[in-house]
Design an enzyme around this catalytic site. Sequence first.
Site, short mmCIF file in Angstrom:
data_model
loop_
_atom_site.label_atom_id
_atom_site.label_comp_id
_atom_site.label_asym_id
_atom_site.label_seq_id
_atom_site.Cartn_x
_atom_site.Cartn_y
_atom_site.Cartn_z
N HIS A 153 3.42 -7.03 11.05
CA HIS A 153 3.07 -7.00 9.63
C HIS A 153 4.24 -7.36 8.72
O HIS A 153 4.04 -7.61 7.53
CB HIS A 153 2.52 -5.62 9.27
CG HIS A 153 1.82 -5.57 7.95
ND1 HIS A 153 0.82 -6.47 7.60
CD2 HIS A 153 1.97 -4.75 6.87
CE1 HIS A 153 0.38 -6.20 6.39
NE2 HIS A 153 1.06 -5.17 5.91
N SER A 178 1.02 -7.78 1.88
CA SER A 178 0.08 -6.75 2.31
C SER A 178 -0.89 -6.44 1.16
O SER A 178 -1.57 -7.33 0.68
CB SER A 178 0.84 -5.52 2.79
OG SER A 178 -0.02 -4.63 3.46
N GLN A 179 -0.96 -5.20 0.69
CA GLN A 179 -1.82 -4.92 -0.46
C GLN A 179 -1.47 -5.83 -1.62
O GLN A 179 -2.36 -6.36 -2.31
CB GLN A 179 -1.68 -3.47 -0.90
CG GLN A 179 -2.45 -3.13 -2.17
CD GLN A 179 -2.22 -1.72 -2.66
OE1 GLN A 179 -3.05 -0.85 -2.46
NE2 GLN A 179 -1.07 -1.48 -3.28
N TYR A 200 0.82 -1.21 0.00
CA TYR A 200 0.00 0.00 0.00
C TYR A 200 0.85 1.26 0.00
O TYR A 200 1.80 1.37 0.78
CB TYR A 200 -0.89 -0.02 1.24
CG TYR A 200 -2.02 0.99 1.24
CD1 TYR A 200 -3.19 0.76 0.55
CD2 TYR A 200 -1.91 2.16 1.98
CE1 TYR A 200 -4.24 1.67 0.56
CE2 TYR A 200 -2.94 3.07 2.02
CZ TYR A 200 -4.11 2.82 1.30
OH TYR A 200 -5.14 3.73 1.34
N ASP A 242 -0.09 -9.28 13.95
CA ASP A 242 -0.11 -8.24 12.92
C ASP A 242 -1.19 -7.21 13.24
O ASP A 242 -2.38 -7.55 13.23
CB ASP A 242 -0.39 -8.90 11.57
CG ASP A 242 -0.23 -7.95 10.39
OD1 ASP A 242 -0.26 -6.73 10.59
OD2 ASP A 242 -0.09 -8.46 9.25
#
Length: 300
Positions: free
Chosen positions: A275, A158-159, A67, A246
């Site tokens: 994360h 993640s994203q 992100y 996370d």
Amino acid sequence: MGSEPGRPARAAGRAPEVRPVRDSPLTTLDTYDLRFSGWGGHPVAAWLLLPSQAEEPLPTVITYLGYSGGRGLVTDHLLYASAGYAHLVVDSRGQGHDTPDPHPDAGPHWVHGYMTRGIEDPHAHYYRRLVTDCVLAVDAARSIPHVDPDRIVVQGASQGGGLAVAVAGLAGDGIAGALPDVPFLCHVRRGAETATEGPYTEIVDYLRRHAPHAAERAFSTLAHFDGVHFARRATAPALFSAGLMDPVCPPSTVLAAYQNYAGEKDIREWPFADHAGGRGATAVEHLRWLRLRGLAPTER
């Protein structure tokens, strides 16, 4: 998203353009600037990295990014090509410097970031465009002579992990595997309810300004881009990972996508990880899993 999210964009697209990176400092990898047509025919930037003097079609990893990050420098992405793969690194429209988003209208009530851009209408939401770009990156990869079209793997954290799940659900037999790490955009409502760090908190900020009447419409829009739903359509084998502490993508959201993933699957759970997940150990797990799946390059 519909059953064929790339169809209108494919109609507007052009053949990818591949140009050598003339000033690359790398001596063991060949590096290229790639531009392909994404949503609406818009040009999307990517890096293509190949082992130097590679001749045969190679198993290929397509990486989607985290992100608010763009593709950065070609030297940021050395792992997979160094291990003998063709590697395509896809820029995220509007998030990186090299791929603008020509449709910045976010609607009248959005807050900062990308989660609420177009949140009142799934046809206008930012992730409709980005997910379509990512599906079309597979098309672009398949047109490159050095890519083995039967051994394409999508990957991201993640994203980028959420986008890998989306592509696994939408590309069908077009990919041979998926490597989603600590994926974002999975069980979005649960993420908004439990994450203590962004980007899910953007949804919370939006709903604090417009709740309670806006909540159902917002989550109805975001459901169109939720990895849990894409996972149910996926057939390619996948290796997930989750950080069990996370605060950004809570493990319950990752496990929701994993449990609903229809293809063959495995997961690495990192008990004390935030994360960052398994950090450097994640790459080792990826390369081992790819070799076990018959997706490793032929040794020279």
